[in-house]
Design a protein around this motif. Structure first.
Motif, mmCIF file in Angstrom:
data_model
loop_
_atom_site.group_PDB
_atom_site.id
_atom_site.type_symbol
_atom_site.label_atom_id
_atom_site.label_comp_id
_atom_site.label_asym_id
_atom_site.label_seq_id
_atom_site.Cartn_x
_atom_site.Cartn_y
_atom_site.Cartn_z
ATOM 1 N N ASN A 4 3.779 5.600 -5.801
ATOM 2 C CA ASN A 4 3.655 5.571 -7.265
ATOM 3 C C ASN A 4 2.555 6.496 -7.751
ATOM 4 O O ASN A 4 2.681 7.148 -8.790
ATOM 5 C CB ASN A 4 3.379 4.147 -7.755
ATOM 6 N N SER A 57 -4.207 6.650 -6.004
ATOM 7 C CA SER A 57 -4.602 5.252 -6.201
ATOM 8 C C SER A 57 -5.006 4.556 -4.904
ATOM 9 O O SER A 57 -5.493 3.424 -4.937
ATOM 10 C CB SER A 57 -3.458 4.476 -6.859
ATOM 11 N N SER A 60 3.912 1.486 -1.187
ATOM 12 C CA SER A 60 4.504 1.575 -2.522
ATOM 13 C C SER A 60 3.497 2.120 -3.527
ATOM 14 O O SER A 60 3.825 2.965 -4.370
ATOM 15 C CB SER A 60 4.990 0.198 -2.964
ATOM 16 N N LYS A 61 2.271 1.644 -3.416
ATOM 17 C CA LYS A 61 1.215 2.115 -4.314
ATOM 18 C C LYS A 61 0.988 3.613 -4.142
ATOM 19 O O LYS A 61 0.815 4.347 -5.117
ATOM 20 C CB LYS A 61 -0.071 1.342 -4.026
ATOM 21 N N TYR A 62 1.039 4.078 -2.897
ATOM 22 C CA TYR A 62 0.857 5.511 -2.623
ATOM 23 C C TYR A 62 1.963 6.332 -3.289
ATOM 24 O O TYR A 62 1.696 7.361 -3.923
ATOM 25 C CB TYR A 62 0.853 5.771 -1.118
ATOM 26 N N THR A 118 0.836 -1.201 0.000
ATOM 27 C CA THR A 118 0.000 0.000 0.000
ATOM 28 C C THR A 118 0.873 1.254 0.000
ATOM 29 O O THR A 118 0.574 2.229 -0.698
ATOM 30 C CB THR A 118 -0.930 0.010 1.229
#
Length: 343
Positions: free
Chosen positions: A28, A32, A24-26, A22
């Motif tokens: 990027n 998202s 890492s997703k933030y 999560t």
């Protein structure tokens, strides 16, 4: 005791109580993740004063957010200004620009491209030396990474080229000088470092012939990027010998013209467009210092912002196309006449 020092994203995920994927997703794309999760992450970032290593993140991606920007010489105010604008355009688009100078060396240009390979750039914006570049090295890089050229063109290399229409800009200046006084002589370096110089010489010849005048070209000895010194020494030598056949001198670029202005001052010659003046001097590029010379320099302004923004757009268009075939494009912008006291 103060907050513990967080060394990487794994430690940040553990201490903030948020899963590593999560987090890492933030990083990027903040949009998202859910609003509540995003707020929790941003509160933790503020609390622990953590900044991720962008370059390390990029190396773990198949496609990075790095954009290489390579210019011939950042000591040249023209390239520092256009490089700055390209850099800002990349940042505005959410990319991480890496601005490199080749320091006037074609070998350093090749080494810069080699260094960029290790950073796996999403793409590269290159202002090349042109005929002085290691063409094979540039072609090899072009085959492996999206590449857009700006300022100087290299035929068939790169997905696009963006620059100034030298034929239009020089013709604009020649027309003005012929209309407002004697037809100009042309002053340039015998061994120019930039391919634009050759295009400007040919544009001068074509324009003079269209206006019914004989082209008169004078070349200065000297190599490298010390244009002001070359303009002063060689220009001063020609002025002292009264070699110029007219009292109007168009220099290939503003930096040569600035040196010529200094030489004229040393010789006690008055530069300007009044009847009491000994000669007129004009340049090309609208160098950031040209408005502050004495007298202020008449020149051609290149559209720095348009060139920078279009080059960045061309690169991003290539990135968005991914595996689709995209025809190579060439875009040139008109120069703008800037009339000041020197001519």
């Amino acid at each position: 005791m103060g907050q513990p020092k967080i060394r990487n994203m794994e430690e940040f995920a553990n201490i903030s109580g948020i899963s590593r994927p999560t987090v890492s997703k933030y990083f990027n794309n903040p949009e998202s993740v859910r609003t509540s999760t995003r707020a929790k992450i941003e509160a933790a970032l503020k609390r622990y004063d953590y900044q991720p290593n962008v370059f390390a993140m990029n190396q773990n991606r198949r496609t990075t957010k790095n954009i290489g920007v390579v210019v011939p010489n950042l000591a040249d105010p023209f390239f520092s200004e256009i490089g700055r604008r390209v850099e800002l355009a990349c940042i505005d688009a959410g990319y991480s620009p890496i601005l490199l100078s080749s320091h006037g060396s074609p070998e350093m240009e090749r080494d810069n491209l080699t260094s960029l390979r290790a950073l796996k750039p999403a793409g590269v914006l290159l202002a090349p030396f042109g005929r002085m570049s290691d063409v094979e090295a540039v072609q090899t890089f072009d085959a492996d990474f999206p590449l857009v050229l700006f300022d100087a063109n290299m035929s068939s290399i790169g997905q696009a080229f963006v620059g100034t229409d030298n034929a239009q800009s020089v013709d604009l200046m020649v027309e003005y000088l012929c209309r407002s006084g004697e037809a100009p002589c042309f002053f340039e370096m015998k061994s120019p470092t930039n391919p634009n110089a050759n295009k400007r010489r040919q544009a001068y010849i074509d324009s003079m012939e269209r206006h019914g005048h004989v082209p008169r070209i004078y070349q200065a000895d000297g190599e490298g990027w010390n244009f002001e010194e070359i303009g002063k020494v060689e220009g001063g030598r020609l002025l002292a010998a009264k070699s110029f056949e007219t009292k109007t001198i168009l220099c290939s670029n503003d930096r040569l013209a600035i040196g010529m202005l200094s030489a004229a001052y040393d010789l006690g010659l008055r530069v300007g467009h009044g009847p009491e003046c000994d000669l007129r001097i004009a340049g090309h590029d609208d160098h950031p210092f040209s408005k502050f010379t004495c007298p202020p320099l008449t020149t051609i302004a290149q559209d720095y912002e348009a060139i920078a923004n279009r080059a960045v757009r061309e690169l991003f268009s290539t990135l968005e196309a991914e595996n689709q075939t995209k025809d190579r494009s060439e875009t040139t912008f008109d120069g703008r006449l800037v009339m000041r006291e020197s001519a």
